[in-house]
Scaffold this active site. Sequence first.
Site, short mmCIF file in Angstrom:
data_model
loop_
_atom_site.label_atom_id
_atom_site.label_comp_id
_atom_site.label_asym_id
_atom_site.label_seq_id
_atom_site.Cartn_x
_atom_site.Cartn_y
_atom_site.Cartn_z
N SER A 10 -155.08 22.40 -32.97
CA SER A 10 -153.69 22.69 -32.62
C SER A 10 -152.79 22.61 -33.84
O SER A 10 -152.68 21.55 -34.48
CB SER A 10 -153.20 21.71 -31.55
OG SER A 10 -151.80 21.88 -31.34
N HIS A 35 -155.08 27.13 -32.09
CA HIS A 35 -154.23 26.93 -30.93
C HIS A 35 -152.79 26.78 -31.40
O HIS A 35 -152.48 25.90 -32.22
CB HIS A 35 -154.68 25.67 -30.17
CG HIS A 35 -154.00 25.48 -28.86
ND1 HIS A 35 -154.37 26.16 -27.72
CD2 HIS A 35 -152.97 24.68 -28.50
CE1 HIS A 35 -153.61 25.77 -26.71
NE2 HIS A 35 -152.74 24.89 -27.16
N ASP A 37 -148.99 26.10 -30.19
CA ASP A 37 -148.13 25.61 -29.12
C ASP A 37 -146.70 26.09 -29.33
O ASP A 37 -146.06 25.74 -30.32
CB ASP A 37 -148.15 24.08 -29.08
CG ASP A 37 -149.48 23.54 -28.60
OD1 ASP A 37 -149.90 23.90 -27.49
OD2 ASP A 37 -150.10 22.74 -29.33
N MET A 39 -143.00 25.91 -28.04
CA MET A 39 -142.17 25.02 -27.21
C MET A 39 -140.69 25.34 -27.42
O MET A 39 -140.26 25.59 -28.54
CB MET A 39 -142.47 23.57 -27.55
CG MET A 39 -143.94 23.21 -27.36
SD MET A 39 -144.30 21.46 -27.57
CE MET A 39 -144.03 21.27 -29.34
N HIS A 68 -150.25 29.26 -26.67
CA HIS A 68 -149.92 28.52 -25.46
C HIS A 68 -148.40 28.46 -25.32
O HIS A 68 -147.72 27.76 -26.08
CB HIS A 68 -150.52 27.10 -25.54
CG HIS A 68 -150.10 26.17 -24.46
ND1 HIS A 68 -150.29 24.81 -24.54
CD2 HIS A 68 -149.49 26.40 -23.25
CE1 HIS A 68 -149.83 24.24 -23.45
NE2 HIS A 68 -149.32 25.18 -22.66
N MET A 70 -145.18 27.22 -23.84
CA MET A 70 -144.52 26.17 -23.08
C MET A 70 -143.02 26.48 -23.10
O MET A 70 -142.20 25.75 -23.64
CB MET A 70 -144.81 24.79 -23.70
CG MET A 70 -146.23 24.33 -23.47
SD MET A 70 -146.60 22.74 -24.27
CE MET A 70 -147.12 23.33 -25.89
N MET A 139 -154.24 20.65 -19.06
CA MET A 139 -153.51 19.71 -19.91
C MET A 139 -153.92 18.28 -19.52
O MET A 139 -153.68 17.85 -18.40
CB MET A 139 -152.00 19.89 -19.74
CG MET A 139 -151.45 21.20 -20.26
SD MET A 139 -151.74 21.45 -22.03
CE MET A 139 -150.88 20.04 -22.74
N GLY A 144 -145.71 18.78 -24.55
CA GLY A 144 -144.48 18.63 -25.30
C GLY A 144 -144.60 17.84 -26.58
O GLY A 144 -143.82 18.04 -27.50
N PHE A 145 -145.60 16.97 -26.66
CA PHE A 145 -145.76 16.13 -27.85
C PHE A 145 -147.24 15.96 -28.17
O PHE A 145 -148.07 15.86 -27.26
CB PHE A 145 -145.14 14.74 -27.65
CG PHE A 145 -143.66 14.75 -27.47
CD1 PHE A 145 -142.80 14.77 -28.57
CD2 PHE A 145 -143.10 14.75 -26.21
CE1 PHE A 145 -141.43 14.79 -28.40
CE2 PHE A 145 -141.73 14.76 -26.03
CZ PHE A 145 -140.88 14.78 -27.13
N GLY A 146 -147.56 15.89 -29.45
CA GLY A 146 -148.93 15.62 -29.87
C GLY A 146 -149.18 14.12 -29.93
O GLY A 146 -148.26 13.31 -29.82
N GLY A 147 -150.43 13.76 -30.09
CA GLY A 147 -150.79 12.36 -30.30
C GLY A 147 -150.83 11.49 -29.06
O GLY A 147 -150.86 10.26 -29.18
N ASP A 177 -156.76 20.37 -23.36
CA ASP A 177 -155.81 20.08 -24.44
C ASP A 177 -155.10 18.77 -24.15
O ASP A 177 -154.46 18.63 -23.11
CB ASP A 177 -154.80 21.22 -24.57
CG ASP A 177 -153.81 21.00 -25.70
OD1 ASP A 177 -153.96 20.03 -26.47
OD2 ASP A 177 -152.87 21.81 -25.82
N GLY A 178 -155.21 17.83 -25.08
CA GLY A 178 -154.48 16.58 -24.95
C GLY A 178 -155.37 15.37 -25.09
O GLY A 178 -156.21 15.11 -24.22
N GLY A 179 -155.24 14.64 -26.17
CA GLY A 179 -156.04 13.44 -26.35
C GLY A 179 -157.51 13.70 -26.58
O GLY A 179 -158.34 12.81 -26.36
N GLY A 199 -155.63 18.21 -31.87
CA GLY A 199 -154.52 18.21 -32.81
C GLY A 199 -154.72 17.20 -33.92
O GLY A 199 -155.29 17.48 -34.97
#
Length: 220
Positions: A10, A35, A37, A39, A68, A70, A139, A144-147, A177-179, A199
């Site tokens: 990402s 990827h 994002d 936003m 993607h 958003m 998701m 909305g936020f990485g990490g 996507d996510g974590g 990411g």
Amino acid sequence: MPVSPLIAPSLLAADFSRLGEEVEAIAAAGADWLHLDIMDGHFVPNISFGPVVVKALRKRTTIPFDVHLMIAPADPYLAAFAEAGADLISLHPEAGPHLHRSLQTIRALGKKAGVVLNPATPVEAVAHVLDLTDLILVMSVNPGFGGQSFIESQLSKIAALRRMIDATGRHIHLQVDGGVTAKTARSCIEAGADVLVAGTAVFGQTDYAAAIAAIRGAAA
């Protein structure tokens, strides 16, 4: 049986002061897709970049651009991202009143179409548009936020979607996507995913190739 997943780093976690170099580096490191994002500060509580940046980065690599969205509404911007060089455009059911029409539009633009399910969005949201869908993105964090940390409850959703996809007989990618890290990747693949977005687990490391290999190896 677990499959060797496609890895889609990402760009949100990259160094924004040198995006072109980052894109070239991640492609050289073995990334399958990139990827991106998008936003808007409205649909999600953050702002990233738009089609002008996507177009500029398109010149730096040939790997597929997985865009993607958003943003809401998404429909007015589909053509712009298609023209900017997106290969696949994914959007949320909540980002417009007519998901079926939005997917038709993406395909009419000559691009692959994806549907994104937030943690609280049920699998039924995609049930009646599978014939227009090339990818479903789960998701595993709130967008909305990485990490952020992986939400374990999404594993059962991934498994349910895999059963739904297999029942169609169509080749539809199932992305998470996510974590996603080397620790969570295997659970995602065992549940049925075949594309992993990462990411900070990639861009946050000093050796991109080693980071990608670690995620791919952990999932195998």
